[in-house]
Design an enzyme around this catalytic site. Sequence first.
Site, short mmCIF file in Angstrom:
data_model
loop_
_atom_site.label_atom_id
_atom_site.label_comp_id
_atom_site.label_asym_id
_atom_site.label_seq_id
_atom_site.Cartn_x
_atom_site.Cartn_y
_atom_site.Cartn_z
N LYS A 1 35.13 38.26 44.82
CA LYS A 1 35.92 37.63 43.78
C LYS A 1 35.23 37.66 42.42
O LYS A 1 35.83 38.00 41.42
CB LYS A 1 36.24 36.18 44.17
CG LYS A 1 37.15 35.46 43.18
CD LYS A 1 38.52 36.12 43.11
CE LYS A 1 39.46 35.45 42.13
NZ LYS A 1 40.71 36.16 41.97
N VAL A 2 33.97 37.27 42.37
CA VAL A 2 33.26 37.20 41.09
C VAL A 2 32.13 38.23 41.11
O VAL A 2 31.26 38.19 41.96
CB VAL A 2 32.67 35.80 40.84
CG1 VAL A 2 31.89 35.77 39.54
CG2 VAL A 2 33.79 34.76 40.81
#
Length: 340
Positions: free
Chosen positions: A335-336
């Site tokens: 996600k990040v």
Amino acid sequence: MTTHMRQEINEIPTAVSRLLDRQGPSLRDAGLALKAADPAFLVTIARGSSDHACHFLKYAVEQYAGRAVASIGPSLASIYGKSLRLNGAAAIAVSQSGKSPDIVAMTKSARDAGAVTIALTNTLPSPLSEASDHAIDIQAGPELAVAATKSYVSSIVAGLAMLGEWTDDVDLARAVRDLPETLNRALALDWSPLQAALDGADSLYMLGRGPALAIASEAALKFKETSEIHAEAYSSAEVLHGPVALVGKKFPVVGFASRDAATASTVATLDDLARKGAAAFVTGDGADAAAELPAARTGHPLTDALALIIPFYGFVEAFSRSRGFNPDAPAALKKVTETH
């Protein structure tokens, strides 16, 4: 079972409404800051879907504020240790997490160099918000699917709201205020006819011009992220200068046209490709040979372009599942990504 990605697509109209309701003063302040600074030009700082949001805002600012906009490579500060002469400029940094080191470093560098800096982030406080003169919480809420949807749309809406304040554009401001209702209608649009054209395909083109090209770029990324199919975005003008050589019989091509000055040329290109045997689809009105995809009307060319991504998101989530993938957790992605 409904995927996180599908849930988050469905939440987009609510997220946009929340942004406009809760961040109105901050959006006005940022827009007024741009008006007061009267920047000679703007720069953007972002990666991935956030960079595609900036690409959309580039066309919006250049058309409606008359300022040139350039994307800065974040590694200029974090890796190369260089700075730019940005006195008299404005900088817009976009990051959902607000903590990617290279985005933060480039934003600090831009502010130190004299630019008015504005952060669009889903996380306040954050290192990015602290590095900026103005920070907008895009209010997208938790986004659990790896592929960004809510944050992409909300970032663009925040930028358009600031642009409306900066330029005193009442038509744009009205269209932005009406977006939650329009986007809710867009959720119901059916792009499933694309499915058959993609069966057995391992590559496709996404075309557009102006803001719709930024939508095409985001759409191409989503195909790669969620479905492991190779998709490339091109200007509907540039595709004829070389990439068209790969377009054979039944090659899938999707054109994004947003009822602006570029619509006629985009539709003409898709019609031409369809006559040559491509599996061509287009969102614009008036196609003769290409198949038409439904689109929501918003009453403004910029918000018309943004609304195109909503039915596409719904399609690509279902397409990913039809190919046996989990769109919430694409292989080898997280996600990040904290890029240095």
